[in-house]
Write an enzyme that holds these catalytic residues in place. Structure first.
Site, short mmCIF file in Angstrom:
data_model
loop_
_atom_site.label_atom_id
_atom_site.label_comp_id
_atom_site.label_asym_id
_atom_site.label_seq_id
_atom_site.Cartn_x
_atom_site.Cartn_y
_atom_site.Cartn_z
N SER A 198 75.51 89.78 1.11
CA SER A 198 74.07 89.89 0.88
C SER A 198 73.44 90.94 1.81
CB SER A 198 73.41 88.53 1.09
OG SER A 198 73.69 88.07 2.39
N ASN A 204 73.80 87.58 -3.59
CA ASN A 204 73.97 86.25 -3.04
C ASN A 204 75.27 85.69 -3.61
OD1 ASN A 204 74.01 83.40 -2.84
ND2 ASN A 204 71.80 83.38 -2.55
N ASP A 254 84.86 83.79 2.98
CA ASP A 254 84.66 83.72 4.44
C ASP A 254 83.17 83.65 4.77
OD1 ASP A 254 85.03 83.79 7.19
OD2 ASP A 254 85.35 85.96 7.28
N CYS A 285 84.10 78.83 9.62
CA CYS A 285 83.98 79.04 11.07
C CYS A 285 83.02 78.02 11.68
CB CYS A 285 83.53 80.47 11.36
SG CYS A 285 82.00 80.91 10.56
N1 SAH Z 1 84.64 88.31 6.16
C1 SAH Z 1 83.88 89.05 7.14
C2 SAH Z 1 82.96 88.19 7.96
C3 SAH Z 1 81.96 87.41 7.17
S1 SAH Z 1 80.63 86.85 8.12
C4 SAH Z 1 84.83 89.80 8.06
O1 SAH Z 1 86.00 89.42 8.13
O2 SAH Z 1 84.41 90.73 8.72
C5 SAH Z 1 79.58 86.20 6.93
C6 SAH Z 1 78.92 87.21 6.04
O3 SAH Z 1 78.23 86.49 5.04
C7 SAH Z 1 77.88 88.11 6.69
O4 SAH Z 1 78.24 89.45 6.49
C8 SAH Z 1 76.57 87.79 5.95
O5 SAH Z 1 75.79 88.96 5.70
C9 SAH Z 1 77.07 87.23 4.67
N2 SAH Z 1 76.22 86.27 3.95
C10 SAH Z 1 75.51 85.24 4.46
N3 SAH Z 1 74.93 84.53 3.47
C11 SAH Z 1 75.30 85.12 2.30
C12 SAH Z 1 75.06 84.84 0.92
N4 SAH Z 1 74.33 83.78 0.55
N5 SAH Z 1 75.62 85.63 0.00
C13 SAH Z 1 76.37 86.70 0.36
N6 SAH Z 1 76.64 87.00 1.65
C14 SAH Z 1 76.12 86.22 2.61
#
Ligand code: SAH
Length: 403
Positions: free
Chosen positions: A255, A285, A306, A346
């Site tokens: 997002s 989203n 993740d 996490c």
């Molecule tokens: N997989 C990544 C880390 C993910 S951290 C890596 O290994 O580097 C979580 C991520 O989820 C963040 O980048 C945040 O912007 C995103 N995020 C949070 N809520 C979200 C949503 N509802 N839809 C899509 N992305 C989202």
């Protein structure tokens, strides 16, 4: 409310209740404020001697006058020379990493309690160190100087940046401070893990930059990846970039537009072979996108989930598990037979058992049979201190859908 922390053995004593004492005897390093019996006139951020209700010494600790975690044990012994202890601890954490870290110039150098330096996080991104100070005692100027000088002598960084979490400083009643360079001038670099390169901008990004705790899970996921891959919550492309060489097509979803912009730059950095398909980045989203894609019959061979921590406290556990289940259920429905699901959490408050139970429920509801191939955790540079469960938080489960 600025207070002057005391950085060497202050002669102050904190006495704690039998419950607090048994916590320390069991190997934990925290004592909550409710278990502090007396801490009269102990200045904020002091190094203190801890005694039980009978006056028996329990060790030396960092004292916080405002946090619910009033005591963080730093040594079971009296500490005569605090700066010398800090230098030794920094040297030990670096030696630990030299022994176990491979294939990367980016890793967590110091992981707070798990490295016996409560309240200190230091990450290395190639030639830049990123430091975060989370407790009153470590905020003292002499402590800062000791830490930066020892880190510099041992790791020779081009620069050190401090990343400030304003909420933590508020909770610790520390004066506000801006994130920024504390030594040197360099603020961006390129780091490499598992042969994959990443841009790093020390003053941007979430947490302290990249998600170093997933480093070994990226390599594990890549071993199973094939076909059409979807990396959901991709941030700056950690999983997607590792999957790309193994897959016919990779899509990353997040997002955050700024995160996707860096992801795209990272993809360009790594796509040396122009015959390799470009990674597609989608700003959306994740819940909505998975709902739409699963309803419209999209299919994948590899899916990574993740998400950010859904359970910030114990109270959120049920809602968090519902969130994880929804994501995993939709992902499972979209996987072709033989497809791989790499699913992470996490949230410390979601235990590994809770997470596996959620996954089993999701598989049942999706009518898929899952075989677990790996139940993984955080990378080795984020050690888990066995008697301090809070130091272990990451779950990463790799499984294969057999029908
Ligand atoms: N997989 C990544 C880390 C993910 S951290 C890596 O290994 O580097 C979580 C991520 O989820 C963040 O980048 C945040 O912007 C995103 N995020 C949070 N809520 C979200 C949503 N509802 N839809 C899509 N992305 C989202």
């Amino acid at each position: 409310m600025a207070r002057k922390p005391v950085a060497s053995d202050s002669g102050f004593t904190v006495s704690i209740s039998p419950r607090g004492a048994s916590r320390l005897k069991e190997g934990h390093v925290w004592v909550y404020r409710s278990d502090v019996v007396s801490a009269e006139s102990v200045p904020a951020g002091s190094l203190v001697s801890v005694i039980d209700h009978r006056g028996q010494p329990l060790g030396s600790a960092l004292y916080s006058s405002s946090s619910q975690i009033a005591i963080r044990l730093i040594s079971p012994e009296p500490v005569a020379d605090f700066p010398a202890l800090l230098r030794q601890r920094v040297a030990d954490t670096i030696a630990y990493r030299e022994a176990i870290i491979r294939d990367t110039d980016a890793y967590r150098v110091i992981f707070s309690e798990a490295d016996f330096l409560p309240g200190l996080i230091v990450d290395r991104y190639n030639d830049i160190l990123s430091m975060q100070i989370l407790t009153q005692a470590l905020d003292a100027e002499i402590v800062r100087q000791t830490l930066t000088s020892e880190l510099t002598e041992r790791l020779h960084p081009a620069s050190i940046v401090e990343r400030v979490d304003p909420r933590v400083r508020q909770l610790e009643e520390l004066p506000s401070r801006a994130s920024g360079l504390i030594q040197g001038e360099k603020t961006s670099t390129i780091f490499t893990m598992n042969g994959v390169q990443f841009h790093f901008d020390a003053l941007e990004g979430q947490k302290t930059g990249a998600f170093l705790d997933q480093r070994e899970n990226y390599a594990a996921a890549a071993q199973y990846a094939h076909g059409d891959a979807l990396d959901v919550f991709c941030y700056q492309g950690g999983f997607a970039l590792h999957l790309a060489p193994r897959c016919a097509h990779v899509t990353g979803v997040d997002s955050s537009r700024p995160a996707l912009e860096v992801a795209d730059q990272n993809a360009a950095l790594n796509r040396r072979d122009k015959s390799q398909p470009e990674i597609e980045w989608i700003e959306a989203n994740a819940f909505d996108l998975l709902k739409d894609y699963s309803a419209s019959g999209q299919r994948y061979d590899t899916i990574v989930l993740d998400p950010p921590a859904f359970a910030k406290s114990k109270r959120d556990l049920d809602a968090a598990l519902r969130g994880y289940k929804e994501l995993n259920l939709r992902a499972l429905k979209m996987l072709r037979p033989g497809g791989v699901l790499v699913t992470c959490s996490c949230s410390y408050h979601v235990s590994q058992d809770d997470f596996l139970e959620m996954l089993a429920d999701a598989a049942r509801d999706a009518r898929r049979t899952l075989r677990l191939t790996e139940v993984r955790g955080q990378a080795k540079d984020h050690p888990i201190l066995l008697n301090v469960p809070e130091t272990g938080y990451l779950k990463c489960v790799v499984s294969i859908v057999s029908n």
